[in-house]
Enzyme design. Structure first.
Site, short mmCIF file in Angstrom:
data_model
loop_
_atom_site.label_atom_id
_atom_site.label_comp_id
_atom_site.label_asym_id
_atom_site.label_seq_id
_atom_site.Cartn_x
_atom_site.Cartn_y
_atom_site.Cartn_z
N SER A 57 -4.68 -12.99 4.52
CA SER A 57 -4.18 -13.63 3.31
C SER A 57 -5.22 -14.65 2.86
O SER A 57 -6.06 -15.08 3.64
CB SER A 57 -2.86 -14.35 3.60
OG SER A 57 -3.10 -15.45 4.44
N GLY A 113 -4.56 -20.61 6.97
CA GLY A 113 -5.71 -21.24 7.60
C GLY A 113 -6.54 -20.20 8.34
O GLY A 113 -7.76 -20.13 8.19
N ASN A 156 2.38 -11.58 -3.63
CA ASN A 156 3.78 -11.42 -3.25
C ASN A 156 4.71 -11.35 -4.44
O ASN A 156 5.69 -10.60 -4.44
CB ASN A 156 4.21 -12.59 -2.35
CG ASN A 156 3.66 -12.45 -0.95
OD1 ASN A 156 3.14 -11.40 -0.58
ND2 ASN A 156 3.75 -13.51 -0.17
N ASN A 172 5.31 -5.48 3.36
CA ASN A 172 4.32 -4.91 4.27
C ASN A 172 4.36 -3.39 4.27
O ASN A 172 3.34 -2.73 4.43
CB ASN A 172 4.53 -5.46 5.69
CG ASN A 172 4.23 -6.94 5.77
OD1 ASN A 172 3.59 -7.50 4.88
ND2 ASN A 172 4.70 -7.58 6.82
N GLU A 221 -17.77 5.30 -0.79
CA GLU A 221 -17.73 5.74 -2.19
C GLU A 221 -16.94 4.78 -3.04
O GLU A 221 -17.19 4.64 -4.24
CB GLU A 221 -17.15 7.15 -2.27
CG GLU A 221 -18.08 8.18 -1.66
CD GLU A 221 -17.47 9.58 -1.69
OE1 GLU A 221 -17.80 10.36 -0.79
OE2 GLU A 221 -16.68 9.88 -2.60
#
Lengths: 452, 378
Positions: A144, A148, A210, A232, A258
């Site tokens: 993400s 952190g 999200n 997910n 490609e």
């Protein structure tokens, strides 16, 4: 065999996406939760020359298939869930690396302090995976932007990979900050710093956020209260379609390298957005037809994008269409011809060809219990559109607000970061916005363009 | 002094604790911060630090310390802040978090509590990283009005505090969709090093009602569920954190409701932080079942509490009333004025950020140009 692809799952987002992804891969290749394939299926695969799961699984001498993947997080909770989850048996315990103390939503902790403690172990694992490959083609990273570990530690890992495996492509599926909703206050800082550091190290980064995916779940899948597991599963479908050509045969295969060549017109503009179709419930599937033309049209609708952005505000620079399932090239060409005629799909004038097409004949698979309908064909669209510049602009605005008061900066400075790095990163992103704007400006037809 | 500790040792959970982890003196601090911090407290502080060191050595990877104390008394405030300073010295990179019971406005147990509180605050400012401000008045209020206990005892008040404390450490102990340990909370809640005083809250406080997510977000931000006697509407939120626990939580609902709240009440959130709420979600429901939320708000209205304390302190100090008890333990006027100045500076910083807007930034239109969902209200 060659063309292996190593997946790297970094941070909580990356590991949770990875969990759904490998669950899907196991189903697609008919591999049991213990990593073994039944002899009948093996035979059938050999007959069809279909045992190209080599590209993502490594076969041991006992016949067990081990994923070519590394899960890494700076704190143990998420990895512990995978170590005790339903597909725990397929992983070699050393593939799941966890630290003791996490990056606490701080890029500097992930990149400088805590990340440095774990990087050696993670790189060692990646090297081991690389040694088990004949000839790796690429690294596929899941992380993400706002976390952190996902920002800081991912940057650190990418730095190291770019140094050691410079000739291999590096792709990522990244969870980008949504325009309106957010779960972390310092997300803008982490995202901008990550983008700055990994600009040179990443070849292609597929963006998703999200907010857009929640909307898809509610509008298309009729899931009233979607949660991360639903998102997910969607991301897993997209990632599976992207690697599909590596694993199954088709009439028009698309290698991961490609993608680089065809989707990235300029080195810095390497952030395509994804769209997928059909996304629908089993009840809808019963009542709707699923022709190639229809899924193509649906995929180009603004509401099917996995990122909140309006493609009609910009122009397409390149578009990758990955078809999968029961279709023939003729249907695909007709569908694309239709799209080219749509007014909402406008290309820049310096890209006359525009489309990269891949066709794979393996049917898409759906995880049992998920809300998506089983379908006999699907399409994943990866589009590089100048309108993505708007998403960067909004991120930069959020960064500027926080930076104007130097809010939260002490957390980064205490972890051996300098304020100068913030300004550098912000300048880099300002240049990126300009790059997108120039690509758009260059691509508009001038009124006095003469035709040859 | 030994009284309370003996009560705990002989209580129902006494045998769960390692006996060496109970340390007590004999004479007590006599409600005197200086005794707790300098004289009586200093005598046993070495012993306490030894015990803490042993526990720390037994840990695999120490995250930090949670201090639970009141700041109006002598031991909790004096010895408590001494230990906080020692821990800050010995483990400077660990999180020091304190749950501090502040003196209430209407309910006063100790005459010299303004002095004790001001000196403790001065120390908390320098040594703690996160301070949860609670006071008995608010706790009594919640027990009477929300939990519907006619005559609450300290046991009832403590139960509320414990709910909040367990909520704060949930992600450390249990798995979830979105984890947040103590340091992650600190990183997101503390925009500037000195602005680290939070109002804690918990919902649902009543145990017999089952709340849907919809009301849970609203309840968390409602002053009815906050454990500090401070009206958040008199200030603005710099940052907040919400930790949700439950079996069937929808991330989307939580994200959207928090966003809707921030948009609707944008006047009460500072503009120069684009998103003011940190979210964390744990999959394990609370002990009583259903869903629950823990709230931590960094609101500029907290200066009201400090302002009251400083005003009371000034009234007493002007006449040097009771000050001889502190001079007698080695304190001097310099310390009195230093403490007051430090707190006033911090209050000024909060007020500055409460009033500062940002006129340079115009929010651009939403990227898509249309609203994503119609039902953002709850």
């Amino acid at each position: 065999m060659g063309r292996e692809c190593i997946s790297l799952q970094l941070g909580q987002a990356g590991c949770q996406i990875g969990s759904s992804l490998w669950e899907l891969y196991l189903l697609e290749h008919a591999i049991g939760n213990d990593g073994m394939v039944s002899p009948l299926i093996r035979e059938a695969n050999e007959r069809m020359f279909e045992n190209a799961y080599d590209t993502i699984f490594n076969e041991t001498e006992h016949g067990q298939l081990v994923p070519r993947s590394v899960f890494a997080d700076l704190e143990p909770t998420v990895c512990d869930e995978i170590r005790s989850g339903p597909i725990r048996a397929i992983f070699n315990p050393s593939q799941i690396v966890s630290g003791k103390e996490d990056a606490s939503n701080c890029y500097a902790r992930g990149y400088y302090t805590i990340g440095r403690d774990l990087i050696d172990e993670v790189m060692e694992n990646i090297r081991k995976q690389a040694e088990c490959c004949d000839c790796i083609q690429s690294f596929f990273v899941f992380h993400s932007f706002g976390g952190g570990t996902g920002s800081g530690f991912a940057s650190l890992v990418l730095d190291n990979i770019a140094a050691e495996f410079s000739a291999k492509s590096r792709l990522a599926c990244a969870v980008y900050p949504s325009p309106r909703i957010s779960t972390a206050i310092v997300e803008p800082y982490n995202s901008v710093l990550l983008t700055h550091t990994s600009m040179e190290n990443m070849d292609v980064v597929f963006l998703m956020d999200n907010e857009a995916m929640y909307q898809l779940c509610r509008a298309r899948l009729k899931i009233e209260r979607p949660s991360y597991i639903n998102l997910n599963q969607l991301i897993a479908q997209v990632a599976s379609t992207i690697t599909c050509s590596l694993r199954f045969s088709g009439s028009l295969n698309v290698d991961l390298s490609e993608f680089q060549t065809n989707l990235v017109p300029f080195p810095r503009i390497h952030f395509p957005v994804t769209a997928f179709s059909p996304i629908r419930t089993p009840e809808q599937a019963y009542h709707e037809s699923n022709s190639c033309r229809q899924i193509t049209e649906q995929a180009f609708s603004k509401d099917n994008l996995f990122l909140k952005c309006n493609p009609s505000h910009g122009r397409y620079m390149a578009c990758g269409l990955l078809y999968r399932g029961d279709l023939i090239p003729k249907e695909v060409n007709d569908a694309i011809a239709d799209i080219k005629n749509k007014r909402t799909v406008q290309f820049v004038n310096w890209c006359p060809t525009g489309f990269k097409v891949g066709i794979n004949h393996r049917l898409p698979v759906v995880v049992p219990g998920s809300d998506m309908a089983v379908t006999n064909r699907s399409l994943c669209v990866l589009s590089n559109n100048t309108a993505i510049g708007e998403a960067w602009h909004n991120l930069d605005l959020k960064f500027d607000k926080l930076w104007s008061k130097r809010a939260f900066v002490h957390w980064y400075v205490n972890e051996c970061m300098e304020e100068g790095e913030f300004s550098e990163a912000r300048e880099n992103l300002a240049m990126l916005e300009q790059d997108y704007q120039s690509a758009f400006d260059m691509g508009r037809d001038e009124p006095d363009d003469t035709e040859f | 002094e030994p009284g309370t500790i003996d009560a705990v040792k002989n209580g129902p959970w006494g045998s769960a604790f390692n006996p060496t982890n109970f340390v007590h003196g004999i004479s007590g601090a006599g409600n005197n911060w200086a005794k707790g911090h300098y004289t009586e407290g200093a005598e046993i502080s070495d012993q306490v630090v030894d015990v803490i060191r042993q526990e720390a050595e037994r840990s695999d990877c120490l995250q930090g310390f949670q201090f639970v104390h009141s700041i109006g008394g002598g031991t909790g405030s004096g010895l408590g802040t001494l230990l906080l300073a020692r821990m800050m010295e010995e483990y400077p990179d660990r999180i020091n978090m304190s749950f501090s019971v502040f003196p209430s406005t209407l309910v006063s147990d100790v005459v010299v509590e303004p002095y004790n509180a001001v000196f403790s605050l001065h120390s908390l400012l320098d040594n703690a990283m996160e301070v949860f401000v609670m006071d008995n008045e608010a706790l009594y209020d919640r027990c009477q009005k929300e939990v519907k206990i006619a005559t609450p005892t300290y046991r009832d008040l403590n139960a509320l505090v414990c709910r909040c404390m367990t909520g704060v450490t949930t992600c450390l102990r249990l798995p979830g969709q979105l984890n947040a340990d103590l340091r992650k909370l600190a990183t997101n809640l503390v925009p500037f090093p000195r602005l680290k005083f939070f109002i804690p809250g918990y919902a649902p406080i009543t145990t017999d009602q089952r709340y849907q997510n919809a009301s849970l977000v609203k309840e968390l931000f409602s002053p009815r569920n906050m454990l500090a006697a401070c009206d958040p509407r008199r200030g603005r939120y710099l940052t907040c954190a919400c930790i949700f626990r439950g079996n069937n939580l929808s991330m989307r609902e939580i994200d959207h409701q928090l966003n809707a709240l921030q948009t609707r009440e944008s006047a009460y959130f500072v503009e120069w932080i684009p998103n003011n709420v940190k979210t964390a979600v744990c999959n394990i429901p609370p002990l009583e079942g259903g869903q629950s939320g823990t709230f931590m708000g960094n609101n500029t209205a907290i200066v009201d509490i400090f302002g009251r304390l400083v005003a009371q302190y000034q009234l007493m100090y002007k006449k040097r009333a009771f000050a001889h008890w502190y001079y007698g333990e080695g304190m001097d006027d310099m310390e009195f004025s230093e403490a007051e100045t430090n707190i006033r500076d911090m209050m000024d910083e909060y007020s500055m950020y409460a009033n500062e807007g940002d006129t340079d930034f115009e929010l651009t239109t939403d990227q898509t140009g249309n609203e994503s969902d119609a039902d953002d209200s709850y």
